[in-house]
Motif scaffolding. Structure first.
Motif, PDB file in Angstrom:
ATOM      1  N   ALA B  31       0.838  -1.180   0.000  1.00  0.00           N
ATOM      2  CA  ALA B  31       0.000   0.000   0.000  1.00  0.00           C
ATOM      3  C   ALA B  31       0.872   1.227   0.000  1.00  0.00           C
ATOM      4  CB  ALA B  31      -0.890   0.009   1.245  1.00  0.00           C
ATOM      5  N   ILE B  32       0.393   2.230  -0.692  1.00  0.00           N
ATOM      6  CA  ILE B  32       1.088   3.510  -0.732  1.00  0.00           C
ATOM      7  C   ILE B  32       0.323   4.463   0.178  1.00  0.00           C
ATOM      8  CG2 ILE B  32       1.647   5.476  -2.197  1.00  0.00           C
ATOM      9  CD1 ILE B  32       2.068   3.431  -4.457  1.00  0.00           C
ATOM     10  N   ILE B  33       1.073   5.117   1.101  1.00  0.00           N
ATOM     11  CA  ILE B  33       0.430   6.014   2.071  1.00  0.00           C
ATOM     12  C   ILE B  33       0.439   7.416   1.495  1.00  0.00           C
ATOM     13  CG2 ILE B  33       0.397   6.719   4.486  1.00  0.00           C
ATOM     14  CD1 ILE B  33       0.394   3.676   4.044  1.00  0.00           C
ATOM     15  N   GLY B  34      -0.760   7.901   1.171  1.00  0.00           N
ATOM     16  CA  GLY B  34      -0.854   9.264   0.677  1.00  0.00           C
ATOM     17  C   GLY B  34      -1.100  10.210   1.835  1.00  0.00           C
ATOM     18  N   ASP B  35      -1.342  11.463   1.503  1.00  0.00           N
ATOM     19  CA  ASP B  35      -1.598  12.441   2.555  1.00  0.00           C
ATOM     20  C   ASP B  35      -2.866  12.135   3.321  1.00  0.00           C
ATOM     21  OD1 ASP B  35      -0.327  15.433   0.920  1.00  0.00           O
ATOM     22  OD2 ASP B  35       0.611  13.876   2.168  1.00  0.00           O
ATOM     23  N   LYS B  36      -3.868  11.693   2.543  1.00  0.00           N
ATOM     24  CA  LYS B  36      -5.147  11.443   3.218  1.00  0.00           C
ATOM     25  C   LYS B  36      -5.672  10.036   2.995  1.00  0.00           C
ATOM     26  CE  LYS B  36      -6.466  16.237   2.820  1.00  0.00           C
ATOM     27  NZ  LYS B  36      -7.011  17.179   1.886  1.00  0.00           N
ATOM     28  N   ASN B  37      -5.056   9.354   2.066  1.00  0.00           N
ATOM     29  CA  ASN B  37      -5.599   8.034   1.708  1.00  0.00           C
ATOM     30  C   ASN B  37      -4.527   6.982   1.648  1.00  0.00           C
ATOM     31  OD1 ASN B  37      -8.390   8.527   1.263  1.00  0.00           O
ATOM     32  ND2 ASN B  37      -7.808   9.722  -0.542  1.00  0.00           N
ATOM     33  N   ILE B  38      -4.981   5.752   1.707  1.00  0.00           N
ATOM     34  CA  ILE B  38      -4.076   4.624   1.522  1.00  0.00           C
ATOM     35  C   ILE B  38      -4.417   3.984   0.182  1.00  0.00           C
ATOM     36  CG2 ILE B  38      -3.405   2.357   2.390  1.00  0.00           C
ATOM     37  CD1 ILE B  38      -4.228   3.390   5.186  1.00  0.00           C
ATOM     38  N   LEU B  40      -3.903   0.960  -2.379  1.00  0.00           N
ATOM     39  CA  LEU B  40      -3.387  -0.403  -2.452  1.00  0.00           C
ATOM     40  C   LEU B  40      -2.715  -0.648  -3.796  1.00  0.00           C
ATOM     41  CD1 LEU B  40      -6.322  -2.332  -0.782  1.00  0.00           C
ATOM     42  CD2 LEU B  40      -4.064  -1.875   0.141  1.00  0.00           C
TER      43      LEU B  40
END
Lengths: 101, 290
Positions: B31-38, B40
Protein backbone atom coordinates in the motif's frame (compact mmCIF):
# COMPACT_ATOMS: atom_id res chain seq x y z
CA UNK A 1 24.64 -15.34 14.55
CA UNK A 2 26.32 -12.63 16.57
CA UNK A 3 25.70 -8.95 16.50
CA UNK A 4 29.05 -7.39 15.80
CA UNK A 5 29.74 -3.73 15.25
CA UNK A 6 26.28 -2.34 15.77
CA UNK A 7 27.00 -0.12 18.64
CA UNK A 8 24.68 -2.28 20.70
CA UNK A 9 25.86 -4.09 23.73
CA UNK A 10 24.86 -7.68 24.09
CA UNK A 11 21.95 -6.89 26.31
CA UNK A 12 20.62 -3.82 24.65
CA UNK A 13 17.08 -4.19 23.38
CA UNK A 14 16.52 -3.77 19.70
CA UNK A 15 13.32 -1.92 18.99
CA UNK A 16 11.74 -2.54 15.62
CA UNK A 17 8.58 -1.02 14.21
CA UNK A 18 6.86 -2.79 11.35
CA UNK A 19 4.25 -0.78 9.43
CA UNK A 20 1.70 -2.99 7.72
CA UNK A 21 -1.50 -2.51 5.78
CA UNK A 22 -4.04 -4.71 7.51
CA UNK A 23 -4.17 -8.22 6.11
CA UNK A 24 -2.56 -7.44 2.77
CA UNK A 25 -0.39 -10.30 1.52
CA UNK A 26 3.05 -8.72 1.66
CA UNK A 27 2.30 -7.25 5.05
CA UNK A 28 1.42 -10.66 6.43
CA UNK A 29 4.55 -12.18 4.92
CA UNK A 30 6.64 -9.38 6.41
CA UNK A 31 5.21 -10.04 9.87
CA UNK A 32 6.06 -13.72 9.68
CA UNK A 33 9.52 -13.08 8.29
CA UNK A 34 10.30 -10.55 10.95
CA UNK A 35 9.28 -12.88 13.74
CA UNK A 36 11.50 -15.56 12.28
CA UNK A 37 14.45 -13.26 11.85
CA UNK A 38 14.12 -12.15 15.43
CA UNK A 39 13.74 -15.68 16.76
CA UNK A 40 16.66 -17.03 14.73
CA UNK A 41 19.16 -14.20 14.86
CA UNK A 42 18.24 -11.69 17.48
CA UNK A 43 17.10 -13.94 20.25
CA UNK A 44 15.29 -12.28 23.11
CA UNK A 45 16.65 -8.92 22.22
CA UNK A 46 13.88 -7.88 19.94
CA UNK A 47 10.95 -5.77 20.71
CA UNK A 48 8.64 -5.76 17.75
CA UNK A 49 5.87 -3.24 17.38
CA UNK A 50 3.40 -3.85 14.58
CA UNK A 51 1.66 -0.71 13.38
CA UNK A 52 -1.35 -1.10 11.14
CA UNK A 53 -1.57 1.98 8.93
CA UNK A 54 -5.32 1.45 8.61
CA UNK A 55 -5.67 1.96 12.33
CA UNK A 56 -2.84 4.34 12.99
CA UNK A 57 -2.74 6.44 9.89
CA UNK A 58 -1.41 9.52 11.68
CA UNK A 59 1.50 7.58 13.16
CA UNK A 60 2.37 6.44 9.65
CA UNK A 61 2.31 10.04 8.46
CA UNK A 62 4.36 11.22 11.39
CA UNK A 63 6.98 8.65 10.57
CA UNK A 64 6.95 9.57 6.90
CA UNK A 65 5.99 6.09 5.86
CA UNK A 66 5.19 6.08 2.15
CA UNK A 67 4.94 2.37 1.44
CA UNK A 68 4.06 -0.76 3.34
CA UNK A 69 5.43 -3.05 4.49
CA UNK A 70 8.09 -0.87 6.09
CA UNK A 71 10.41 -1.93 8.88
CA UNK A 72 12.02 0.76 11.02
CA UNK A 73 14.84 0.11 13.37
CA UNK A 74 14.05 2.59 16.09
CA UNK A 75 16.94 1.74 18.37
CA UNK A 76 19.76 1.38 18.65
CA UNK A 77 20.50 4.20 16.23
CA UNK A 78 20.89 5.11 13.48
CA UNK A 79 17.26 4.97 12.40
CA UNK A 80 17.02 2.77 9.36
CA UNK A 81 14.04 1.89 7.18
CA UNK A 82 13.67 -1.28 5.13
CA UNK A 83 10.84 -1.67 2.60
CA UNK A 84 9.39 -4.90 1.29
CA UNK A 85 8.25 -8.19 2.73
CA UNK A 86 11.61 -9.02 4.33
CA UNK A 87 12.00 -12.33 2.54
CA UNK A 88 15.75 -11.97 2.03
CA UNK A 89 17.02 -12.46 5.56
CA UNK A 90 20.68 -11.60 4.99
CA UNK A 91 19.68 -8.49 3.08
CA UNK A 92 17.47 -7.38 5.94
CA UNK A 93 20.13 -8.03 8.52
CA UNK A 94 22.69 -6.18 6.47
CA UNK A 95 20.40 -3.26 5.94
CA UNK A 96 19.69 -3.04 9.64
CA UNK A 97 23.42 -3.26 10.12
CA UNK A 98 23.19 -6.54 11.90
CA UNK A 99 25.22 -8.51 9.43
CA UNK A 100 28.81 -9.70 9.74
CA UNK A 101 31.00 -6.79 8.99
CA UNK B 1 20.66 24.21 9.13
CA UNK B 2 24.12 24.28 7.66
CA UNK B 3 24.79 23.37 4.07
CA UNK B 4 26.34 20.05 4.97
CA UNK B 5 23.45 19.02 7.14
CA UNK B 6 20.97 20.04 4.48
CA UNK B 7 22.89 18.02 1.94
CA UNK B 8 22.96 15.00 4.22
CA UNK B 9 19.24 15.25 4.80
CA UNK B 10 18.61 15.42 1.07
CA UNK B 11 20.79 12.38 0.54
CA UNK B 12 18.93 10.50 3.21
CA UNK B 13 15.58 11.29 1.61
CA UNK B 14 16.79 10.32 -1.82
CA UNK B 15 18.14 7.09 -0.39
CA UNK B 16 14.77 6.36 1.11
CA UNK B 17 13.01 7.17 -2.14
CA UNK B 18 15.31 4.72 -3.91
CA UNK B 19 14.43 2.01 -1.45
CA UNK B 20 10.73 2.61 -1.98
CA UNK B 21 11.08 2.44 -5.74
CA UNK B 22 13.13 -0.74 -5.45
CA UNK B 23 10.48 -2.35 -3.24
CA UNK B 24 7.71 -1.37 -5.67
CA UNK B 25 9.67 -2.66 -8.63
CA UNK B 26 10.24 -5.99 -6.98
CA UNK B 27 6.51 -6.19 -6.38
CA UNK B 28 6.80 -6.27 -2.63
CA UNK B 29 4.72 -3.24 -1.81
CA UNK B 30 1.23 -3.49 -0.43
CA UNK B 31 0.00 0.00 0.00
CA UNK B 32 1.09 3.51 -0.73
CA UNK B 33 0.43 6.01 2.07
CA UNK B 34 -0.85 9.26 0.68
CA UNK B 35 -1.60 12.44 2.56
CA UNK B 36 -5.15 11.44 3.22
CA UNK B 37 -5.60 8.03 1.71
CA UNK B 38 -4.08 4.62 1.52
CA UNK B 39 -3.68 3.34 -2.01
CA UNK B 40 -3.39 -0.40 -2.45
CA UNK B 41 -0.86 -1.64 -4.95
CA UNK B 42 -2.86 -4.12 -6.93
CA UNK B 43 -1.48 -4.25 -10.41
CA UNK B 44 -0.98 -7.97 -10.69
CA UNK B 45 -4.34 -8.82 -9.17
CA UNK B 46 -6.01 -6.27 -11.38
CA UNK B 47 -4.39 -7.74 -14.44
CA UNK B 48 -5.44 -11.22 -13.47
CA UNK B 49 -8.98 -10.10 -12.67
CA UNK B 50 -9.15 -8.29 -15.98
CA UNK B 51 -7.94 -11.31 -17.87
CA UNK B 52 -10.44 -13.52 -16.07
CA UNK B 53 -13.34 -11.21 -16.77
CA UNK B 54 -12.27 -10.99 -20.41
CA UNK B 55 -12.32 -14.77 -20.67
CA UNK B 56 -15.72 -14.96 -19.00
CA UNK B 57 -17.05 -12.28 -21.32
CA UNK B 58 -15.80 -14.17 -24.36
CA UNK B 59 -17.54 -17.30 -23.18
CA UNK B 60 -20.78 -15.47 -22.59
CA UNK B 61 -20.62 -13.78 -25.98
CA UNK B 62 -20.03 -17.10 -27.66
CA UNK B 63 -22.94 -18.72 -25.85
CA UNK B 64 -25.21 -15.83 -26.72
CA UNK B 65 -24.15 -15.95 -30.37
CA UNK B 66 -24.93 -19.64 -30.54
CA UNK B 67 -28.26 -19.02 -28.91
CA UNK B 68 -29.13 -16.26 -31.36
CA UNK B 69 -28.03 -18.37 -34.27
CA UNK B 70 -30.33 -21.14 -33.11
CA UNK B 71 -33.21 -18.72 -32.72
CA UNK B 72 -32.68 -17.44 -36.22
CA UNK B 73 -32.69 -20.96 -37.57
CA UNK B 74 -35.90 -21.71 -35.73
CA UNK B 75 -37.57 -18.61 -37.04
CA UNK B 76 -36.46 -19.37 -40.57
CA UNK B 77 -37.89 -22.84 -40.42
CA UNK B 78 -41.14 -21.50 -38.98
CA UNK B 79 -41.29 -18.99 -41.80
CA UNK B 80 -40.77 -21.73 -44.30
CA UNK B 81 -43.55 -23.81 -42.84
CA UNK B 82 -45.91 -20.84 -42.84
CA UNK B 83 -45.18 -20.14 -46.47
CA UNK B 84 -45.72 -23.79 -47.35
CA UNK B 85 -49.00 -23.80 -45.46
CA UNK B 86 -50.22 -20.65 -47.17
CA UNK B 87 -49.27 -21.91 -50.59
CA UNK B 88 -50.91 -25.22 -49.83
CA UNK B 89 -54.13 -23.49 -48.83
CA UNK B 90 -54.04 -21.37 -51.94
CA UNK B 91 -53.56 -24.41 -54.09
CA UNK B 92 -56.57 -26.07 -52.52
CA UNK B 93 -58.72 -22.98 -52.89
CA UNK B 94 -57.66 -22.55 -56.49
CA UNK B 95 -58.53 -26.13 -57.24
CA UNK B 96 -61.86 -25.84 -55.46
CA UNK B 97 -62.79 -22.69 -57.30
CA UNK B 98 -61.81 -24.09 -60.63
CA UNK B 99 -63.13 -27.60 -60.25
CA UNK B 100 -66.22 -27.20 -58.13
CA UNK B 101 -67.49 -23.65 -58.51
CA UNK B 102 -66.28 -23.24 -62.08
CA UNK B 103 -67.92 -26.49 -62.98
CA UNK B 104 -71.21 -25.51 -61.34
CA UNK B 105 -71.30 -22.18 -63.14
CA UNK B 106 -70.52 -23.74 -66.51
CA UNK B 107 -73.27 -26.29 -66.02
CA UNK B 108 -75.71 -23.59 -64.96
CA UNK B 109 -74.91 -21.54 -68.03
CA UNK B 110 -75.31 -24.48 -70.31
CA UNK B 111 -78.66 -25.38 -68.78
CA UNK B 112 -79.81 -21.80 -69.22
CA UNK B 113 -78.88 -21.78 -72.90
CA UNK B 114 -80.40 -25.17 -73.64
CA UNK B 115 -83.64 -24.10 -72.09
CA UNK B 116 -84.10 -21.72 -74.96
CA UNK B 117 -83.44 -24.30 -77.66
CA UNK B 118 -86.89 -25.67 -77.92
CA UNK B 119 -86.10 -29.00 -76.27
CA UNK B 120 -89.48 -28.95 -74.70
CA UNK B 121 -89.18 -27.34 -71.32
CA UNK B 122 -91.21 -24.22 -70.80
CA UNK B 123 -89.60 -22.06 -68.14
CA UNK B 124 -91.17 -18.66 -68.39
CA UNK B 125 -87.97 -16.70 -69.06
CA UNK B 126 -87.92 -14.31 -71.99
CA UNK B 127 -84.99 -14.55 -74.41
CA UNK B 128 -83.69 -11.22 -73.29
CA UNK B 129 -83.67 -12.17 -69.63
CA UNK B 130 -82.12 -15.51 -70.45
CA UNK B 131 -79.31 -13.89 -72.39
CA UNK B 132 -78.63 -11.42 -69.66
CA UNK B 133 -78.48 -14.14 -67.02
CA UNK B 134 -76.13 -16.12 -69.23
CA UNK B 135 -73.84 -13.12 -69.67
CA UNK B 136 -73.88 -12.49 -65.93
CA UNK B 137 -72.84 -16.07 -65.26
CA UNK B 138 -70.02 -15.72 -67.79
CA UNK B 139 -68.83 -12.64 -65.91
CA UNK B 140 -68.84 -14.55 -62.65
CA UNK B 141 -67.03 -17.45 -64.28
CA UNK B 142 -64.27 -15.17 -65.54
CA UNK B 143 -63.90 -13.57 -62.12
CA UNK B 144 -63.65 -17.00 -60.55
CA UNK B 145 -60.93 -17.88 -63.05
CA UNK B 146 -59.09 -14.67 -62.20
CA UNK B 147 -59.17 -15.42 -58.51
CA UNK B 148 -58.18 -18.99 -59.12
CA UNK B 149 -55.27 -17.89 -61.27
CA UNK B 150 -54.02 -15.39 -58.75
CA UNK B 151 -54.20 -18.04 -56.06
CA UNK B 152 -52.32 -20.59 -58.01
CA UNK B 153 -50.68 -19.56 -61.24
CA UNK B 154 -51.10 -22.63 -63.38
CA UNK B 155 -48.89 -21.16 -66.08
CA UNK B 156 -46.03 -21.21 -63.59
CA UNK B 157 -46.10 -24.95 -63.49
CA UNK B 158 -46.68 -25.52 -67.16
CA UNK B 159 -44.88 -22.79 -69.07
CA UNK B 160 -42.49 -21.28 -66.54
CA UNK B 161 -41.81 -18.04 -64.73
CA UNK B 162 -41.55 -15.51 -67.54
CA UNK B 163 -44.84 -16.46 -69.24
CA UNK B 164 -46.56 -16.62 -65.86
CA UNK B 165 -45.35 -13.15 -64.97
CA UNK B 166 -46.35 -11.75 -68.36
CA UNK B 167 -49.80 -13.22 -67.88
CA UNK B 168 -50.04 -11.73 -64.39
CA UNK B 169 -48.91 -8.37 -65.71
CA UNK B 170 -51.64 -8.46 -68.39
CA UNK B 171 -54.24 -9.00 -65.73
CA UNK B 172 -52.71 -6.25 -63.61
CA UNK B 173 -52.76 -3.78 -66.50
CA UNK B 174 -56.47 -4.32 -67.01
CA UNK B 175 -57.33 -3.87 -63.38
CA UNK B 176 -55.01 -0.97 -62.53
CA UNK B 177 -54.95 0.96 -65.76
CA UNK B 178 -51.20 1.46 -65.42
CA UNK B 179 -48.66 1.18 -68.20
CA UNK B 180 -46.55 -1.86 -67.45
CA UNK B 181 -43.51 -2.94 -69.43
CA UNK B 182 -41.97 -6.34 -68.98
CA UNK B 183 -38.56 -7.41 -70.05
CA UNK B 184 -36.99 -10.80 -69.64
CA UNK B 185 -33.62 -11.86 -70.96
CA UNK B 186 -34.17 -15.56 -70.71
CA UNK B 187 -37.01 -17.70 -71.89
CA UNK B 188 -36.58 -21.38 -71.62
CA UNK B 189 -34.47 -22.02 -68.66
CA UNK B 190 -36.21 -24.05 -66.01
CA UNK B 191 -35.87 -22.71 -62.53
CA UNK B 192 -36.30 -24.62 -59.31
CA UNK B 193 -40.09 -24.46 -58.67
CA UNK B 194 -39.70 -23.04 -55.17
CA UNK B 195 -37.54 -20.20 -56.45
CA UNK B 196 -39.87 -19.68 -59.36
CA UNK B 197 -42.87 -19.38 -57.08
CA UNK B 198 -40.97 -17.04 -54.75
CA UNK B 199 -40.13 -14.68 -57.60
CA UNK B 200 -43.72 -14.85 -58.88
CA UNK B 201 -45.14 -13.99 -55.48
CA UNK B 202 -42.64 -11.17 -54.98
CA UNK B 203 -43.60 -9.70 -58.36
CA UNK B 204 -47.28 -10.08 -57.45
CA UNK B 205 -46.82 -8.34 -54.08
CA UNK B 206 -44.66 -5.59 -55.54
CA UNK B 207 -47.26 -4.81 -58.22
CA UNK B 208 -50.03 -4.83 -55.65
CA UNK B 209 -48.06 -2.30 -53.61
CA UNK B 210 -47.61 -0.10 -56.67
CA UNK B 211 -51.35 -0.14 -57.34
CA UNK B 212 -52.20 0.59 -53.71
CA UNK B 213 -49.65 3.18 -52.68
CA UNK B 214 -47.44 4.50 -55.41
CA UNK B 215 -49.78 6.71 -57.46
CA UNK B 216 -47.61 5.84 -60.43
CA UNK B 217 -48.37 5.88 -64.11
CA UNK B 218 -45.69 3.51 -65.35
CA UNK B 219 -44.11 0.31 -64.09
CA UNK B 220 -41.14 -1.68 -65.37
CA UNK B 221 -40.96 -5.37 -64.53
CA UNK B 222 -37.59 -6.82 -65.42
CA UNK B 223 -36.35 -10.39 -65.16
CA UNK B 224 -32.66 -10.84 -65.73
CA UNK B 225 -30.61 -13.97 -65.73
CA UNK B 226 -27.19 -12.99 -64.41
CA UNK B 227 -24.11 -15.14 -64.08
CA UNK B 228 -25.16 -17.01 -61.01
CA UNK B 229 -28.49 -15.52 -60.07
CA UNK B 230 -31.92 -14.44 -61.21
CA UNK B 231 -32.83 -10.84 -60.64
CA UNK B 232 -36.37 -9.51 -60.57
CA UNK B 233 -36.92 -5.79 -60.49
CA UNK B 234 -40.22 -3.92 -60.20
CA UNK B 235 -39.70 -0.21 -60.69
CA UNK B 236 -42.38 2.48 -60.67
CA UNK B 237 -42.44 6.23 -61.28
CA UNK B 238 -44.68 6.99 -58.35
CA UNK B 239 -44.36 8.95 -55.13
CA UNK B 240 -41.62 6.92 -53.54
CA UNK B 241 -41.32 6.80 -49.79
CA UNK B 242 -38.77 7.27 -47.04
CA UNK B 243 -37.24 3.89 -46.76
CA UNK B 244 -34.14 3.85 -44.67
CA UNK B 245 -31.98 0.99 -45.89
CA UNK B 246 -30.59 0.57 -42.42
CA UNK B 247 -33.94 -0.54 -41.17
CA UNK B 248 -33.83 -3.61 -43.30
CA UNK B 249 -31.33 -5.19 -40.98
CA UNK B 250 -33.63 -4.88 -38.05
CA UNK B 251 -36.15 -7.58 -38.58
CA UNK B 252 -38.90 -5.81 -36.67
CA UNK B 253 -38.86 -2.73 -38.78
CA UNK B 254 -40.05 -1.92 -42.26
CA UNK B 255 -43.49 -2.23 -43.81
CA UNK B 256 -44.99 -5.69 -43.53
CA UNK B 257 -45.31 -6.24 -47.28
CA UNK B 258 -41.61 -5.62 -47.76
CA UNK B 259 -40.71 -7.87 -44.88
CA UNK B 260 -42.78 -10.66 -46.39
CA UNK B 261 -41.22 -10.20 -49.81
CA UNK B 262 -37.79 -10.26 -48.26
CA UNK B 263 -38.60 -13.36 -46.26
CA UNK B 264 -39.72 -15.14 -49.43
CA UNK B 265 -36.43 -14.23 -51.08
CA UNK B 266 -34.35 -15.26 -48.08
CA UNK B 267 -36.11 -18.60 -47.75
CA UNK B 268 -34.82 -19.61 -51.16
CA UNK B 269 -31.34 -18.33 -50.49
CA UNK B 270 -31.68 -14.88 -51.95
CA UNK B 271 -32.22 -11.32 -50.79
CA UNK B 272 -34.37 -8.30 -51.46
CA UNK B 273 -33.51 -4.62 -51.59
CA UNK B 274 -35.77 -1.62 -51.83
CA UNK B 275 -34.63 1.70 -53.24
CA UNK B 276 -36.99 4.57 -52.83
CA UNK B 277 -36.87 8.33 -52.53
CA UNK B 278 -39.71 10.72 -52.07
CA UNK B 279 -40.75 11.96 -55.48
CA UNK B 280 -38.43 9.60 -57.28
CA UNK B 281 -40.34 6.35 -57.37
CA UNK B 282 -39.53 2.96 -55.96
CA UNK B 283 -37.50 0.00 -57.15
CA UNK B 284 -37.89 -3.41 -55.55
CA UNK B 285 -35.11 -5.80 -56.49
CA UNK B 286 -35.02 -9.49 -55.60
CA UNK B 287 -31.95 -11.53 -56.31
CA UNK B 288 -32.02 -15.30 -56.06
CA UNK B 289 -29.03 -17.53 -56.68
CA UNK B 290 -29.34 -20.16 -59.39
Amino acid sequence: MSIPGTGATKNETIVLQLFVAGEESHSKIAVNNLREICDSHLKDRCRIEIVDVYESFDIALENNIFLTPALIKVSPGPRITVFGNLSDTSEVLTALQFGDS
Amino acid sequence: MGEKAAYEELEARLGEAEKIIKALRSGQGDAIIGDKNIYLVRLKQMEEALQKSREELEIRVQERTEQLSQEIDQRRSLSKRLVETVEGDRREMAMYLHDEIGQMLTTLRMELEWSGNGTGEPNGLSNEKRERASARILEILNKVKDVSRSLRPGLLDTLGLAPAIRSMVEGFKEVSGLRVHTHCNWLDETIDPEKSLALYRIAQEALTNVAKHAEATEVFVTLIRKNSSFQLSVEDNGNGFNYDELEKDNSDKGPLGIRIMRERAVLVGGDLTVESKIGKGTNVVAEIPV
